[in-house]
Motif scaffolding. Structure first.
Motif, PDB file in Angstrom:
ATOM      1  N   ASP A  34      13.139 -27.235  28.149  1.00 21.33           N
ATOM      2  CA  ASP A  34      12.726 -27.560  26.780  1.00 21.33           C
ATOM      3  C   ASP A  34      13.704 -28.584  26.190  1.00 21.33           C
ATOM      4  OD1 ASP A  34      14.927 -26.261  25.291  1.00 21.33           O
ATOM      5  OD2 ASP A  34      14.037 -24.388  26.011  1.00 21.33           O
ATOM      6  N   GLU A  36      15.694 -28.509  23.663  1.00 20.34           N
ATOM      7  CA  GLU A  36      17.022 -28.076  23.249  1.00 20.34           C
ATOM      8  C   GLU A  36      17.969 -27.981  24.446  1.00 20.34           C
ATOM      9  OE1 GLU A  36      16.926 -25.502  19.724  1.00 20.34           O
ATOM     10  OE2 GLU A  36      18.073 -24.129  21.002  1.00 20.34           O
ATOM     11  N   GLU A  37      17.445 -27.380  25.516  1.00 17.51           N
ATOM     12  CA  GLU A  37      18.263 -27.284  26.734  1.00 17.51           C
ATOM     13  C   GLU A  37      18.583 -28.687  27.262  1.00 17.51           C
ATOM     14  OE1 GLU A  37      16.339 -25.524  30.148  1.00 17.51           O
ATOM     15  OE2 GLU A  37      18.237 -24.921  31.040  1.00 17.51           O
ATOM     16  N   LEU A  39      18.899 -31.466  25.586  1.00 15.83           N
ATOM     17  CA  LEU A  39      19.908 -32.113  24.753  1.00 15.83           C
ATOM     18  C   LEU A  39      21.297 -31.544  25.020  1.00 15.83           C
ATOM     19  CD1 LEU A  39      19.864 -34.333  22.738  1.00 15.83           C
ATOM     20  CD2 LEU A  39      19.373 -32.681  20.939  1.00 15.83           C
ATOM     21  N   ARG A  40      21.322 -30.211  25.173  1.00 15.91           N
ATOM     22  CA  ARG A  40      22.616 -29.564  25.439  1.00 15.91           C
ATOM     23  C   ARG A  40      23.207 -30.070  26.752  1.00 15.91           C
ATOM     24  NH1 ARG A  40      22.960 -24.907  27.905  1.00 15.91           N
ATOM     25  NH2 ARG A  40      20.858 -24.278  27.323  1.00 15.91           N
ATOM     26  N   VAL A  58      10.142 -26.696  21.740  1.00 22.01           N
ATOM     27  CA  VAL A  58      11.305 -26.709  20.844  1.00 22.01           C
ATOM     28  C   VAL A  58      11.548 -28.098  20.239  1.00 22.01           C
ATOM     29  CG1 VAL A  58      13.656 -25.923  20.437  1.00 22.01           C
ATOM     30  CG2 VAL A  58      12.324 -24.900  22.286  1.00 22.01           C
ATOM     31  N   ARG A  59      11.956 -29.050  21.063  1.00 13.93           N
ATOM     32  CA  ARG A  59      12.109 -30.422  20.583  1.00 13.93           C
ATOM     33  C   ARG A  59      11.451 -31.337  21.599  1.00 13.93           C
ATOM     34  NH1 ARG A  59      18.158 -31.433  18.436  1.00 13.93           N
ATOM     35  NH2 ARG A  59      17.044 -32.979  17.254  1.00 13.93           N
ATOM     36  N   GLU A  63      12.511 -36.872  20.386  1.00 13.71           N
ATOM     37  CA  GLU A  63      13.685 -36.416  19.624  1.00 13.71           C
ATOM     38  C   GLU A  63      14.929 -36.371  20.511  1.00 13.71           C
ATOM     39  OE1 GLU A  63      11.086 -32.938  17.911  1.00 13.71           O
ATOM     40  OE2 GLU A  63      13.033 -32.895  16.922  1.00 13.71           O
ATOM     41  N   VAL A  64      14.723 -35.887  21.751  1.00  7.93           N
ATOM     42  CA  VAL A  64      15.850 -35.807  22.676  1.00  7.93           C
ATOM     43  C   VAL A  64      16.393 -37.207  22.946  1.00  7.93           C
ATOM     44  CG1 VAL A  64      16.567 -35.190  25.024  1.00  7.93           C
ATOM     45  CG2 VAL A  64      15.019 -33.685  23.752  1.00  7.93           C
ATOM     46  N   GLU A  67      18.254 -38.618  19.953  1.00  8.80           N
ATOM     47  CA  GLU A  67      19.533 -37.934  19.750  1.00  8.80           C
ATOM     48  C   GLU A  67      20.581 -38.372  20.781  1.00  8.80           C
ATOM     49  OE1 GLU A  67      20.027 -35.877  17.194  1.00  8.80           O
ATOM     50  OE2 GLU A  67      22.077 -35.316  17.765  1.00  8.80           O
TER      51      GLU A  67
END
Ligand code: CA
Length: 231
Positions: A34, A36-37, A39-40, A58-59, A63-64, A67
């Motif tokens: 997803d 968020e994962e 991006l992290r 999630v995102r 967006e990723v 960011e």
């Protein structure tokens, strides 16, 4: 070459198929399911390339992508989507993606695009041929030998070596290496450089524990020393 790729895809079947295919090509894979994962992982580990699905939980991929770029990272991003609309392509590229593929696609095509993006990573060096003691480096041909035997360097190792060689005798700051070779505008990954230098030393130095070619400059970074007999 062992480049590290982050594969972001929420469809398990496709993710697994691509993972197997890319591993077979010799890439080192990490995956995220997803936004968020993704991006992290993308902001905590230095990848050589990110394959990024647009439609994610999630995102989303846009967006990723935005960011990652806002955090100053220049990692090549190849976006995947099911939609074949010009507007998606334009949005993706405007947000800083480097290339774009529409599903469904052949894995061969994906691999060709990945190879093209990885080749595009700039080599910020001159066009020299160098000899430093037993090391012979031909930059344009991307060849390096030690005592006449070929030395197998990864693409990053080769870039790092060339960058330091071009500035021989001058201490080069870790931050400059990160920015120039990895495209990172942050200090977060200095250990990556140390790891690559350690690997270069194992491959090039007579005694990697007491390096004669790539020396550590405390609190700064590294310096290539070694007199050139031919440049
Ligand atoms: Ca998806």
């Amino acid at each position: 070459m062992n480049e590290h790729i982050l594969l972001v895809e929420d469809e398990q079947a496709l993710r697994t198929a691509l993972e197997i295919r890319l591993r077979a090509e010799g890439y080192v894979l990490d995956t995220a399911v997803d936004g968020e994962e993704a991006l992290r992982k993308a902001t905590n580990m230095p990848f050589d390339l990110i394959v990024l699905d647009v439609m994610l939980p999630v995102r989303n991929g846009f967006e990723v992508c935005r960011e990652v770029r806002q955090q100053g990272m220049a990692t090549p991003i190849l976006m995947l989507t099911v939609r074949d609309k010009l507007v998606d392509k334009v949005v993706g590229l405007n947000l800083g993606a480097d290339d774009y593929m529409t599903k469904p696609f052949e894995s061969e095509e994906l691999i060709a695009r990945i190879q093209a993006l990885l080749r595009r990573v700039p080599i910020l060096t001159g066009q020299g041929v160098y000899e430093f003691s037993s090391i012979h480096v031909n930059v344009p041909r991307r060849e390096i030998t030690r005592d006449g035997k070929p030395v197998d360097l990864t693409r990053r190792e080769f870039q790092l070596l060339c960058y330091l060689m071009e500035r021989r005798g001058t201490p080069v700051h870790r931050r400059e290496l990160l920015r120039s070779i990895w495209g990172y505008d942050t200090d977060a990954y200095t250990r990556t450089i140390d790891t690559h230098v350690a690997s270069l030393r194992r491959k090039l130095e007579e005694d990697p524990g007491r390096p004669q070619l790539i020396v550590t400059i405390p609190n700064v970074g590294y310096k290539f020393q070694g007199s050139s007999s031919n440049s």
